[in-house]
Design a protein around this motif. Sequence first.
Motif, PDB file in Angstrom:
ATOM      1  N   PHE A 234     -18.436 -33.529   1.011  1.00 43.94           N
ATOM      2  CA  PHE A 234     -17.410 -33.472   2.056  1.00 43.94           C
ATOM      3  C   PHE A 234     -18.081 -33.449   3.425  1.00 43.94           C
ATOM      4  CE2 PHE A 234     -18.734 -29.253   2.092  1.00 43.94           C
ATOM      5  CZ  PHE A 234     -18.033 -28.447   2.972  1.00 43.94           C
ATOM      6  N   LEU A 235     -17.273 -33.395   4.488  1.00 42.67           N
ATOM      7  CA  LEU A 235     -17.751 -33.761   5.815  1.00 42.67           C
ATOM      8  C   LEU A 235     -18.990 -33.000   6.302  1.00 42.67           C
ATOM      9  CD1 LEU A 235     -17.364 -35.573   8.266  1.00 42.67           C
ATOM     10  CD2 LEU A 235     -15.807 -33.856   9.209  1.00 42.67           C
TER      11      LEU A 235
ATOM     12  N   PRO B  68     -12.551 -37.598   1.477  1.00 44.13           N
ATOM     13  CA  PRO B  68     -12.253 -38.093   2.825  1.00 44.13           C
ATOM     14  C   PRO B  68     -12.021 -36.936   3.790  1.00 44.13           C
ATOM     15  CG  PRO B  68     -10.947 -39.259   1.167  1.00 44.13           C
ATOM     16  CD  PRO B  68     -11.599 -38.104   0.471  1.00 44.13           C
ATOM     17  N   PRO B  69     -12.557 -37.015   5.004  1.00 46.84           N
ATOM     18  CA  PRO B  69     -12.317 -35.958   5.988  1.00 46.84           C
ATOM     19  C   PRO B  69     -10.820 -35.716   6.182  1.00 46.84           C
ATOM     20  CG  PRO B  69     -14.023 -37.443   6.772  1.00 46.84           C
ATOM     21  CD  PRO B  69     -13.468 -38.057   5.521  1.00 46.84           C
TER      22      PRO B  69
ATOM     23  N   TYR C  62      -9.564 -30.552  -4.394  1.00 49.68           N
ATOM     24  CA  TYR C  62      -9.660 -32.008  -4.482  1.00 49.68           C
ATOM     25  C   TYR C  62      -9.687 -32.484  -5.932  1.00 49.68           C
ATOM     26  CZ  TYR C  62     -11.456 -36.727  -3.665  1.00 49.68           C
ATOM     27  OH  TYR C  62     -11.628 -38.088  -3.627  1.00 49.68           O
ATOM     28  N   GLN C  63      -8.980 -33.573  -6.207  1.00 49.32           N
ATOM     29  CA  GLN C  63      -8.988 -34.219  -7.517  1.00 49.32           C
ATOM     30  C   GLN C  63      -9.789 -35.518  -7.403  1.00 49.32           C
ATOM     31  OE1 GLN C  63      -7.525 -32.817 -10.315  1.00 49.32           O
ATOM     32  NE2 GLN C  63      -7.157 -31.065  -8.971  1.00 49.32           N
ATOM     33  N   ALA C  64     -10.815 -35.640  -8.218  1.00 48.78           N
ATOM     34  CA  ALA C  64     -11.692 -36.811  -8.134  1.00 48.78           C
ATOM     35  C   ALA C  64     -10.952 -38.090  -8.524  1.00 48.78           C
ATOM     36  CB  ALA C  64     -12.903 -36.611  -9.033  1.00 48.78           C
TER      37      ALA C  64
ATOM     38  N   LEU D   8      -9.340 -23.295  15.986  1.00 52.34           N
ATOM     39  CA  LEU D   8     -10.687 -22.973  15.505  1.00 52.34           C
ATOM     40  C   LEU D   8     -10.961 -23.885  14.316  1.00 52.34           C
ATOM     41  CD1 LEU D   8     -12.835 -20.908  16.410  1.00 52.34           C
ATOM     42  CD2 LEU D   8     -12.121 -19.466  14.510  1.00 52.34           C
ATOM     43  N   ASP D   9     -12.069 -24.584  14.360  1.00 56.02           N
ATOM     44  CA  ASP D   9     -12.341 -25.697  13.454  1.00 56.02           C
ATOM     45  C   ASP D   9     -13.325 -25.280  12.364  1.00 56.02           C
ATOM     46  OD1 ASP D   9     -12.744 -28.171  12.306  1.00 56.02           O
ATOM     47  OD2 ASP D   9     -13.168 -29.206  14.181  1.00 56.02           O
ATOM     48  N   SER D  10     -12.929 -25.460  11.088  1.00 57.29           N
ATOM     49  CA  SER D  10     -13.853 -25.185   9.985  1.00 57.29           C
ATOM     50  C   SER D  10     -14.674 -26.426   9.612  1.00 57.29           C
ATOM     51  CB  SER D  10     -13.098 -24.686   8.755  1.00 57.29           C
ATOM     52  OG  SER D  10     -12.246 -25.703   8.238  1.00 57.29           O
ATOM     53  N   LEU D  11     -14.506 -27.507  10.370  1.00 55.18           N
ATOM     54  CA  LEU D  11     -15.274 -28.750  10.225  1.00 55.18           C
ATOM     55  C   LEU D  11     -15.051 -29.467   8.901  1.00 55.18           C
ATOM     56  CD1 LEU D  11     -17.179 -26.983  12.376  1.00 55.18           C
ATOM     57  CD2 LEU D  11     -18.571 -29.021  12.104  1.00 55.18           C
ATOM     58  N   GLU D  12     -13.903 -29.270   8.305  1.00 57.84           N
ATOM     59  CA  GLU D  12     -13.583 -30.005   7.078  1.00 57.84           C
ATOM     60  C   GLU D  12     -12.846 -31.297   7.391  1.00 57.84           C
ATOM     61  OE1 GLU D  12     -12.152 -27.347   3.888  1.00 57.84           O
ATOM     62  OE2 GLU D  12     -13.004 -25.723   5.082  1.00 57.84           O
ATOM     63  N   THR D  13     -12.586 -31.536   8.658  1.00 59.61           N
ATOM     64  CA  THR D  13     -12.018 -32.798   9.111  1.00 59.61           C
ATOM     65  C   THR D  13     -12.679 -33.143  10.436  1.00 59.61           C
ATOM     66  OG1 THR D  13      -9.973 -33.981   9.640  1.00 59.61           O
ATOM     67  CG2 THR D  13     -10.105 -31.691  10.352  1.00 59.61           C
ATOM     68  N   GLY D  14     -12.713 -34.435  10.747  1.00 57.83           N
ATOM     69  CA  GLY D  14     -13.332 -34.835  12.011  1.00 57.83           C
ATOM     70  C   GLY D  14     -14.110 -36.133  11.881  1.00 57.83           C
ATOM     71  N   GLU D  15     -14.948 -36.395  12.878  1.00 53.92           N
ATOM     72  CA  GLU D  15     -15.712 -37.637  12.950  1.00 53.92           C
ATOM     73  C   GLU D  15     -16.917 -37.595  12.003  1.00 53.92           C
ATOM     74  OE1 GLU D  15     -16.853 -37.969  17.043  1.00 53.92           O
ATOM     75  OE2 GLU D  15     -14.862 -37.332  17.733  1.00 53.92           O
TER      76      GLU D  15
END
Length: 313
Positions: free
Chosen positions: A45-46, A67-68, A75-77, A284-291
């Motif tokens: 993951f990201l 995917p971010p 998550y299901q593969a 506050l961002d846990s960085l599980e989404t983004g660029e």
Amino acid sequence: MLSITTGCSQSNPTQGTTSEQSPQAQEAASTPSAQSGKTKVVTTFLPIYLFTKAVAGNVADVEILVPPGTEVHEYQATPENVKAIATANVLVKNGLGLEEFLEDTVKNAQNPKLTEIDASIGIKPLNEISPIVKTAQEEKDHEHTQGNPHVWLDPVLAKQQVTNIRDGLIAADPANKTTYEANATAYIKELESLNSEFQQTLQKNPSCTFITFHDAFPYLAKRYNLKQVAVVQIPEDQLSPTDVQNAVNAVKKYKVKALFSEPGVDNKLLRSLSQDLKLNLRTLDSLETGETDPQHYFKAMKANLQTLETACK
């Protein structure tokens, strides 16, 4: 401070292989690996992708499985994930029980040549460090069976993860050792600078107290002398008036200063709390989404620092 974020549920995955190939693995086995001839690396993951891409640079092909913006904890593969692992040279994961989906996915991929890198090797995990306040009777427990997995949100522990990734890539692809070492050194230097910035900024307001709705920030709190006093578990939808009142009571009990949400989270309780308690709403961002640019880690973490500095005053 009060942080409202998405929930997580982890279990303890184990890796293994089976004697039968899945249809996906058979298809993948017949597919040529990267035409470039480079080492093929898949990451979960990201944050792990960002660290791995920073170390690999252009000498390896790095892909991401989750995917971010997708909930990694549940998550299901997909068949594409199985195919990616079946044709990969290296798999990099966060570890600490985060990627529950990997166990069966790696089995189905049937790739005996796969090298696995656990980015959290050597990191001592924290267990639950705060009391749990449940706002709903049927709320699902959020288990961290191997300790809290959110180590990437501490820049010092992120350095250890980058080091583990560097060493794993060198072992799998020794021909590019010099590049991996140089890239890792440069990224680690940036992480050290980020850590210094956090220390200098947050020491102005020591022991800043916060509540979280997602137990993602205990490493960050411990590193920089913040105090996480409770974890408030709430359902993400179908909120009853009692759920809202229980959450309001918890916030009032701990006298928090601000509400935090994660990027992309739209929670009715969040809006209700911010209005009822007349508190500002911040992210506050846990960085599980983004660029997917490795520099996104620093951009997001510096935004977090600015948020914390403002909320802790």
